[in-house]
Design a protein around this motif. Sequence first.
Motif, PDB file in Angstrom:
ATOM      1  N   LEU A   1       0.839  -1.199   0.000  1.00 32.60           N
ATOM      2  CA  LEU A   1       0.000   0.000   0.000  1.00 32.60           C
ATOM      3  C   LEU A   1       0.872   1.247   0.000  1.00 32.60           C
ATOM      4  CD1 LEU A   1      -2.793   1.261   0.079  1.00 32.60           C
ATOM      5  CD2 LEU A   1      -2.725   1.099   2.566  1.00 32.60           C
ATOM      6  N   SER A   2       1.955   1.205   0.763  1.00 32.98           N
ATOM      7  CA  SER A   2       2.867   2.342   0.801  1.00 32.98           C
ATOM      8  C   SER A   2       3.430   2.627  -0.592  1.00 32.98           C
ATOM      9  CB  SER A   2       4.000   2.056   1.786  1.00 32.98           C
ATOM     10  OG  SER A   2       4.885   3.141   1.837  1.00 32.98           O
ATOM     11  N   ARG A   3       3.810   1.560  -1.308  1.00 32.55           N
ATOM     12  CA  ARG A   3       4.315   1.738  -2.679  1.00 32.55           C
ATOM     13  C   ARG A   3       3.237   2.316  -3.588  1.00 32.55           C
ATOM     14  NH1 ARG A   3       7.587  -2.480  -1.445  1.00 32.55           N
ATOM     15  NH2 ARG A   3       6.087  -4.088  -1.926  1.00 32.55           N
ATOM     16  N   GLN A   4       1.997   1.846  -3.418  1.00 33.48           N
ATOM     17  CA  GLN A   4       0.880   2.378  -4.225  1.00 33.48           C
ATOM     18  C   GLN A   4       0.702   3.873  -3.980  1.00 33.48           C
ATOM     19  OE1 GLN A   4      -2.508   0.064  -3.050  1.00 33.48           O
ATOM     20  NE2 GLN A   4      -2.393  -1.274  -4.841  1.00 33.48           N
ATOM     21  N   ILE A   5       0.728   4.279  -2.717  1.00 36.91           N
ATOM     22  CA  ILE A   5       0.574   5.697  -2.368  1.00 36.91           C
ATOM     23  C   ILE A   5       1.723   6.499  -2.977  1.00 36.91           C
ATOM     24  CG2 ILE A   5       0.579   7.347  -0.447  1.00 36.91           C
ATOM     25  CD1 ILE A   5      -1.886   5.963   0.043  1.00 36.91           C
ATOM     26  N   GLN A   6       2.947   5.978  -2.860  1.00 34.65           N
ATOM     27  CA  GLN A   6       4.102   6.674  -3.436  1.00 34.65           C
ATOM     28  C   GLN A   6       3.968   6.777  -4.952  1.00 34.65           C
ATOM     29  OE1 GLN A   6       7.506   4.452  -2.109  1.00 34.65           O
ATOM     30  NE2 GLN A   6       7.314   5.150   0.006  1.00 34.65           N
TER      31      GLN A   6
ATOM     32  N   MET B   1       4.669  18.999 -11.895  1.00 33.91           N
ATOM     33  CA  MET B   1       5.449  19.061 -10.658  1.00 33.91           C
ATOM     34  C   MET B   1       6.618  18.096 -10.780  1.00 33.91           C
ATOM     35  SD  MET B   1       2.463  18.817  -7.857  1.00 33.91           S
ATOM     36  CE  MET B   1       1.174  20.023  -7.677  1.00 33.91           C
ATOM     37  N   ILE B   2       7.500  18.158  -9.818  1.00 35.95           N
ATOM     38  CA  ILE B   2       8.625  17.235  -9.746  1.00 35.95           C
ATOM     39  C   ILE B   2       8.403  16.364  -8.516  1.00 35.95           C
ATOM     40  CG2 ILE B   2      11.121  17.052  -9.432  1.00 35.95           C
ATOM     41  CD1 ILE B   2      11.127  20.013 -10.623  1.00 35.95           C
ATOM     42  N   GLY B   3       8.386  15.054  -8.710  1.00 40.57           N
ATOM     43  CA  GLY B   3       8.211  14.127  -7.598  1.00 40.57           C
ATOM     44  C   GLY B   3       9.544  13.538  -7.198  1.00 40.57           C
ATOM     45  N   VAL B   4       9.804  13.503  -5.908  1.00 41.18           N
ATOM     46  CA  VAL B   4      11.028  12.905  -5.386  1.00 41.18           C
ATOM     47  C   VAL B   4      10.619  11.875  -4.344  1.00 41.18           C
ATOM     48  CG1 VAL B   4      13.212  13.313  -4.186  1.00 41.18           C
ATOM     49  CG2 VAL B   4      12.282  15.078  -5.720  1.00 41.18           C
ATOM     50  N   ARG B   5      10.942  10.613  -4.592  1.00 39.05           N
ATOM     51  CA  ARG B   5      10.593   9.551  -3.652  1.00 39.05           C
ATOM     52  C   ARG B   5      11.753   9.399  -2.671  1.00 39.05           C
ATOM     53  NH1 ARG B   5       8.141   3.798  -5.342  1.00 39.05           N
ATOM     54  NH2 ARG B   5       6.957   5.255  -6.590  1.00 39.05           N
ATOM     55  N   VAL B   6      11.435   9.398  -1.389  1.00 35.92           N
ATOM     56  CA  VAL B   6      12.452   9.358  -0.340  1.00 35.92           C
ATOM     57  C   VAL B   6      12.259   8.110   0.509  1.00 35.92           C
ATOM     58  CG1 VAL B   6      13.234  10.530   1.760  1.00 35.92           C
ATOM     59  CG2 VAL B   6      12.610  11.863  -0.261  1.00 35.92           C
ATOM     60  N   ASN B   7      13.339   7.451   0.839  1.00 35.17           N
ATOM     61  CA  ASN B   7      13.310   6.349   1.796  1.00 35.17           C
ATOM     62  C   ASN B   7      14.007   6.795   3.064  1.00 35.17           C
ATOM     63  OD1 ASN B   7      11.981   4.314   0.288  1.00 35.17           O
ATOM     64  ND2 ASN B   7      13.837   4.048  -0.913  1.00 35.17           N
TER      65      ASN B   7
ATOM     66  N   ASP C   1      16.575  11.572   8.547  1.00 29.81           N
ATOM     67  CA  ASP C   1      16.687  11.123   7.154  1.00 29.81           C
ATOM     68  C   ASP C   1      15.824  11.998   6.246  1.00 29.81           C
ATOM     69  OD1 ASP C   1      18.416   9.136   7.948  1.00 29.81           O
ATOM     70  OD2 ASP C   1      16.977   7.497   7.704  1.00 29.81           O
ATOM     71  N   VAL C   2      14.615  12.328   6.699  1.00 30.01           N
ATOM     72  CA  VAL C   2      13.741  13.222   5.925  1.00 30.01           C
ATOM     73  C   VAL C   2      14.410  14.595   5.785  1.00 30.01           C
ATOM     74  CG1 VAL C   2      11.504  14.416   5.899  1.00 30.01           C
ATOM     75  CG2 VAL C   2      11.613  11.991   6.502  1.00 30.01           C
TER      76      VAL C   2
ATOM     77  N   GLU D   1       8.623  25.932  -3.223  1.00 33.11           N
ATOM     78  CA  GLU D   1       7.337  25.247  -3.416  1.00 33.11           C
ATOM     79  C   GLU D   1       7.407  23.757  -3.097  1.00 33.11           C
ATOM     80  OE1 GLU D   1       5.887  26.126  -7.331  1.00 33.11           O
ATOM     81  OE2 GLU D   1       5.832  28.269  -6.945  1.00 33.11           O
ATOM     82  N   ILE D   2       8.280  23.371  -2.177  1.00 36.40           N
ATOM     83  CA  ILE D   2       8.424  21.958  -1.823  1.00 36.40           C
ATOM     84  C   ILE D   2       7.313  21.561  -0.850  1.00 36.40           C
ATOM     85  CG2 ILE D   2       9.892  20.267  -0.661  1.00 36.40           C
ATOM     86  CD1 ILE D   2      12.307  21.961  -1.696  1.00 36.40           C
ATOM     87  N   VAL D   3       6.594  20.495  -1.204  1.00 37.18           N
ATOM     88  CA  VAL D   3       5.542  19.932  -0.355  1.00 37.18           C
ATOM     89  C   VAL D   3       5.991  18.537   0.050  1.00 37.18           C
ATOM     90  CG1 VAL D   3       3.136  19.195  -0.238  1.00 37.18           C
ATOM     91  CG2 VAL D   3       3.741  21.240  -1.553  1.00 37.18           C
ATOM     92  N   ALA D   4       6.098  18.299   1.344  1.00 35.18           N
ATOM     93  CA  ALA D   4       6.496  16.983   1.848  1.00 35.18           C
ATOM     94  C   ALA D   4       5.243  16.161   2.120  1.00 35.18           C
ATOM     95  CB  ALA D   4       7.322  17.124   3.125  1.00 35.18           C
ATOM     96  N   VAL D   5       5.208  14.955   1.579  1.00 34.06           N
ATOM     97  CA  VAL D   5       4.084  14.038   1.773  1.00 34.06           C
ATOM     98  C   VAL D   5       4.599  12.834   2.534  1.00 34.06           C
ATOM     99  CG1 VAL D   5       2.321  12.626   0.634  1.00 34.06           C
ATOM    100  CG2 VAL D   5       3.089  14.765  -0.440  1.00 34.06           C
ATOM    101  N   GLY D   6       3.970  12.522   3.656  1.00 32.59           N
ATOM    102  CA  GLY D   6       4.359  11.353   4.432  1.00 32.59           C
ATOM    103  C   GLY D   6       3.177  10.440   4.636  1.00 32.59           C
ATOM    104  N   TYR D   7       3.412   9.137   4.464  1.00 29.04           N
ATOM    105  CA  TYR D   7       2.352   8.146   4.654  1.00 29.04           C
ATOM    106  C   TYR D   7       2.778   7.162   5.746  1.00 29.04           C
ATOM    107  CZ  TYR D   7      -0.381   3.956   3.952  1.00 29.04           C
ATOM    108  OH  TYR D   7      -1.177   2.859   4.166  1.00 29.04           O
TER     109      TYR D   7
END
Length: 186
Positions: A4-9, A21-27, A42-43, A63-69
């Motif tokens: 589910l986390s991968r789906q949301i990402q 927009m520019i998406g950046v996936r963070v681990n 880490d974030v 204009e950076i928006v951080a999204v956390g799930y």
Amino acid sequence: APELSRQIQDQAMCFAARNDMIGVRVNYRLAPSATWPMGATDVAAALSWVHGNIDLFNGDAREIVAVGYGAGAFHVATLLAHPELQADRADVAAVVLVSGIYRAGKDASDSEKAYLGSDASQYNKRSVFPGILNVDVPIVLAWAPDDSPALVTQGETLKKTLCGAGHCPRSTLLRSRDGIAAAFGL
């Protein structure tokens, strides 16, 4: 939950691409080898990298928006609530917090204990309260339809506390197949 986390990402990345927009996936490092506050730091490191490199992708660091799930929502919220964890240039224009736990209690799950430690007396100072009340960027809170009642209560408590401090976040239930895009629709 990892699926589910991968789906949301994936939804967030596709939403970014479709909307110029520019998406950046963070681990981030995982418990139990990485304990509090490593997820938040880490974030912070990732946000600092984005700030330093976003212009290479024609992005705007203002204009950076951080999204956390899930745990990611806790790490993003922790970073905002604990300025001492923030790296140079780790600021954001807004945050979207989806299905997070923001304060663990005596009934903390094993995974929460693996990250926060077994000493429950530390949980309050490791929570996002009261520091999150000082955050002045817009916050969007979201829930997934299959979230447990405990998760929904966590989000509702955060919303109520923020509203009480005069910083009422927008909130939504992610029902549609668009998922995370519904949060941005706000």
